[in-house]
Design a protein around this motif. Structure first.
Motif, PDB file in Angstrom:
ATOM      1  N   TRP A 155      28.568  51.136  73.812  1.00  0.00           N
ATOM      2  CA  TRP A 155      28.154  51.525  72.756  1.00  0.00           C
ATOM      3  C   TRP A 155      28.175  52.667  72.072  1.00  0.00           C
ATOM      4  CZ3 TRP A 155      31.722  48.435  69.587  1.00  0.00           C
ATOM      5  CH2 TRP A 155      32.145  47.226  70.151  1.00  0.00           C
ATOM      6  N   GLU A 202      34.636  54.814  69.170  1.00  0.00           N
ATOM      7  CA  GLU A 202      33.880  53.689  69.332  1.00  0.00           C
ATOM      8  C   GLU A 202      35.164  53.187  70.186  1.00  0.00           C
ATOM      9  OE1 GLU A 202      30.773  52.832  70.358  1.00  0.00           O
ATOM     10  OE2 GLU A 202      30.495  53.504  68.056  1.00  0.00           O
ATOM     11  N   GLU A 205      35.297  50.479  72.382  1.00  0.00           N
ATOM     12  CA  GLU A 205      35.426  48.520  72.333  1.00  0.00           C
ATOM     13  C   GLU A 205      36.411  48.718  70.898  1.00  0.00           C
ATOM     14  OE1 GLU A 205      34.262  47.186  74.763  1.00  0.00           O
ATOM     15  OE2 GLU A 205      32.578  47.898  75.876  1.00  0.00           O
ATOM     16  N   CYS A 206      36.190  49.239  70.339  1.00  0.00           N
ATOM     17  CA  CYS A 206      37.204  48.870  68.708  1.00  0.00           C
ATOM     18  C   CYS A 206      37.688  49.200  68.233  1.00  0.00           C
ATOM     19  CB  CYS A 206      35.513  48.031  68.355  1.00  0.00           C
ATOM     20  SG  CYS A 206      34.416  49.488  67.388  1.00  0.00           S
ATOM     21  N   GLU A 207      37.810  50.634  68.063  1.00  0.00           N
ATOM     22  CA  GLU A 207      38.101  51.627  67.389  1.00  0.00           C
ATOM     23  C   GLU A 207      39.316  51.418  67.175  1.00  0.00           C
ATOM     24  OE1 GLU A 207      35.703  55.436  66.255  1.00  0.00           O
ATOM     25  OE2 GLU A 207      37.729  55.827  66.350  1.00  0.00           O
ATOM     26  N   CYS A 252      36.005  46.580  64.494  1.00  0.00           N
ATOM     27  CA  CYS A 252      35.020  47.174  64.576  1.00  0.00           C
ATOM     28  C   CYS A 252      33.981  46.357  64.032  1.00  0.00           C
ATOM     29  CB  CYS A 252      34.518  48.874  64.466  1.00  0.00           C
ATOM     30  SG  CYS A 252      35.204  49.908  65.756  1.00  0.00           S
ATOM     31  N   GLN A 293      29.024  48.050  64.267  1.00  0.00           N
ATOM     32  CA  GLN A 293      29.631  48.864  64.754  1.00  0.00           C
ATOM     33  C   GLN A 293      30.371  50.217  64.169  1.00  0.00           C
ATOM     34  OE1 GLN A 293      31.877  45.953  66.223  1.00  0.00           O
ATOM     35  NE2 GLN A 293      30.267  45.073  67.574  1.00  0.00           N
ATOM     36  N   LYS A 294      30.649  50.082  62.599  1.00  0.00           N
ATOM     37  CA  LYS A 294      31.172  51.258  62.049  1.00  0.00           C
ATOM     38  C   LYS A 294      30.468  51.831  61.560  1.00  0.00           C
ATOM     39  CE  LYS A 294      34.630  48.297  59.721  1.00  0.00           C
ATOM     40  NZ  LYS A 294      34.920  46.865  58.378  1.00  0.00           N
TER      41      LYS A 294
END
Ligand SMILES: *[C@@H]1O[C@H](CO)[C@@H](O)[C@H](O)[C@H]1NC(C)=O
Ligand SMILES: *[C@@H]1O[C@H](CO)[C@@H](O)[C@H](O)[C@H]1NC(C)=O
Ligand SMILES: *[C@@H]1O[C@H](CO)[C@@H](O)[C@H](O)[C@H]1NC(C)=O
Ligand SMILES: *[C@@H]1O[C@H](CO)[C@@H](O)[C@H](O)[C@H]1NC(C)=O
Ligand SMILES: *[C@@H]1O[C@H](CO)[C@@H](O)[C@H](O)[C@H]1NC(C)=O
Ligand SMILES: *[C@@H]1O[C@H](CO)[C@@H](O)[C@H](O)[C@H]1NC(C)=O
Ligand SMILES: *[C@@H]1O[C@H](CO)[C@@H](O)[C@H](O)[C@H]1NC(C)=O
Length: 459
Positions: free
Chosen positions: A253, A304, A306-308, A313, A317-318
């Motif tokens: 992250w 980002e 892993e998720c963006e 996210c 995480q955002k």
């Protein structure tokens, strides 16, 4: 294909950004700050100062709610905003909010948050207090503790939580054993405490803080959280004390890298430029670039990973890119040799963010590598955009102040009290609407407090 958006001017509806103009960058940051603050309701009658919606019992999976730590981080981002732009619109709200949430022992451990109080959560409020120290943000005055004392309070509290009973050391994620996740030892709690200690050493010149920072770094370096592969340093998100931390999850992250990077940069500067810290800064920095500025998106736009790209996210995480943005900018000041590597990333990311701020009213989404608005809205998206715009305003006049170079916040090395003398009120359950339904529930609560531990299983 992903490169296309960067090669064309931003879509008609987006924030205009001219990186050669201080005024243009300030105005872009101001728009994001304004939109971010539309989510803040804590200054309305009957609401709790300092909190964002959902902060009394948050779930990061629920869109539109924000955990307590993120509110703390938001106040710090507005201190940075004030320093970058001179716009003091939000200063009094910031000051009131941080002081209101400082908790009964002046160490950011308010009882309302005990049910989910993480070491990392306290740290993000402490970082905001440190941002205030390092910029001479006006003290709250009166009976309020100084900004520096609040950060020292967190330091004093957390050093008593260092856990040598498993994994050879390290901080657990959660402060209290009754919380889910107490078994985990995670990068943000350890890297965050490392950064707090490094900054206190830098600010006060007290070697004890530096010694502690080295101890936390050394533990992380020998734990599974740090894994080196050639030039690459992986900073994994968590390890589990239930198996004595013999393995790590394999998640990376932006904020974990930013936290460790800035901590190392403060140590480098505090040590007057030790080559050991310089090479650590360089290793974290080049790993950050490889992981979060992917060549698929041009190589300079923060993502980002892993998720963006999949737009999954969570609420926490955002907001992570906001912290990496700030800490890259600070690193460029504290370790001047890194500035030429960092600036192109800050510039391209800000340009990308401006293009993504293309929702109605210039609302920002999160995918900075495309000007096609991704449809997301929220505090994290606005804070990230504001922070990357602001990072482009950082200049040598904004070098973090220390007590040697003009910081005026008063030091109190014994502030805060330790976890061992925490009052029992610490174990209160947060008051929710459901609790107010009847005295019966409160009675159950009172009884379960006395047995400690797992009251939440029965309520
Ligand atoms: C609360 O703060 C927001 C954001 O700064 C501001 O627009 C609003 O007027 C404030 N409301 C009250 C009741 O003070
Ligand atoms: C803020 O004020 C300082 C000193 O008055 C000035 O040097 C700086 O350019 C200003 N910054 C912005 C973004 O206007
Ligand atoms: C804790 O929660 C109560 C009830 O909602 C509220 O009145 C109080 O202001 C809160 N305190 C903090 C520090 O959030
Ligand atoms: C747990 O890990 C630490 C650090 O690697 C090690 O020193 C210790 O011996 C281990 N304990 C057990 C019970 O395996
Ligand atoms: C330095 O920091 C340590 C650790 O908090 C503290 O015990 C000590 O009193 C501090 N020394 C001075 C001179 O402030
Ligand atoms: C860094 O240099 C300054 C000025 O010479 C000195 O006072 C300070 O003790 C040095 N710091 C360290 C950690 O060696
Ligand atoms: C520490 O930071 C200051 C401010 O940017 C800078 O002038 C100085 O050169 C840095 N120290 C070292 C050893 O690079």
């Amino acid at each position: 294909m992903w490169l296309t958006p960067l090669l064309f001017p931003a879509a008609a509806m987006a924030i205009t950004l001219d990186l050669s103009s201080t005024q243009s960058i300030s105005s872009a940051a101001g728009t994001a700050a304004y939109n971010m603050m539309t989510y803040y309701t804590g200054n309305q009658t009957g609401q709790v100062p300092g909190l964002l919606p959902g902060s009394l019992s948050c779930d990061p999976k629920v869109t539109g709610t924000y955990c307590w730590w993120e509110a703390g981080a938001m106040w710090g981002s507005l201190i940075n905003y004030w320093q970058y732009t001179n716009d003091s619109t939000y200063n009094s709200i910031v000051s009131e909010s941080i002081q209101f949430q400082r908790g009964p022992e002046d160490n950011f451990n308010p009882p309302n948050q005990s049910r989910s109080m993480g070491v990392d959560d306290q740290l993000f409020w402490a970082f905001s207090a440190l941002d205030a120290v390092e910029s001479n943000f006006p003290e709250a005055g009166g009976d309020n503790p100084s900004w520096l004392a609040l950060a020292q309070g967190v330091y004093n509290f957390q050093t008593s939580l260092w856990d040598t009973s498993t994994c050879g050391g390290g901080f657990r994620w959660q402060v209290y054993s009754f919380n889910a996740g107490y078994n985990l030892k995670i990068a943000i709690a350890n890297g965050g405490n490392f950064q707090l200690s490094a900054r206190l050493a830098y600010i006060t010149g007290n070697q004890s803080y530096a010694d502690w920072a080295v101890k936390v770094w050394d533990w992380m370096a020998t734990s599974q959280l740090f894994q080196t592969e050639g030039d690459m340093l992986y900073i994994w998100d968590s390890t589990d004390s239930d198996n004595n931390c013999t393995n790590a999850d394999h998640l990376v992250w932006t904020y974990n890298y930013g936290t460790v990077l800035a901590g190392a940069a403060y140590m480098y500067n505090y040590t007057n430029g030790s080559s050991e810290w310089e090479s650590r800064v360089q290793q974290v920095l080049s790993s950050t670039f490889s992981l979060f500025f992917p060549s698929d998106y041009g190589g300079n736009v923060m993502t980002e990973m892993e998720c963006e790209p999949k737009l999954n996210c969570d609420q926490d995480q955002k907001s992570f890119k906001a912290y990496l943005s700030r800490w890259l900018a600070v690193t460029a000041l504290l370790v001047p040799s890194t500035a030429s590597q960092i600036m192109p990333k800050l510039q391209a990311s800000a340009t990308g963010a401006a293009g993504q701020c293309s929702g109605g009213g210039d609302i920002c989404g999160e995918q900075w590598y495309t000007t096609t608005y991704d449809g997301l809205t929220g505090v994290g998206e606005e804070m990230s955009a504001m922070s990357i715009f602001g990072a482009n305003l950082i200049s040598s006049s904004m070098v973090p102040l220390s007590l040697r170079t003009g910081a005026t916040s008063e030091s109190d090395p014994s502030a805060g009290g330790t976890a061992n003398d925490t009052p029992s009120s610490q174990f209160q359950k947060p008051i929710t609407t459901a609790d107010k339904a009847g005295a019966a529930i409160l009675t159950i609560l009172a009884c379960t407090i006395t047995i400690g531990g797992a009251w939440w299983l029965v309520t």
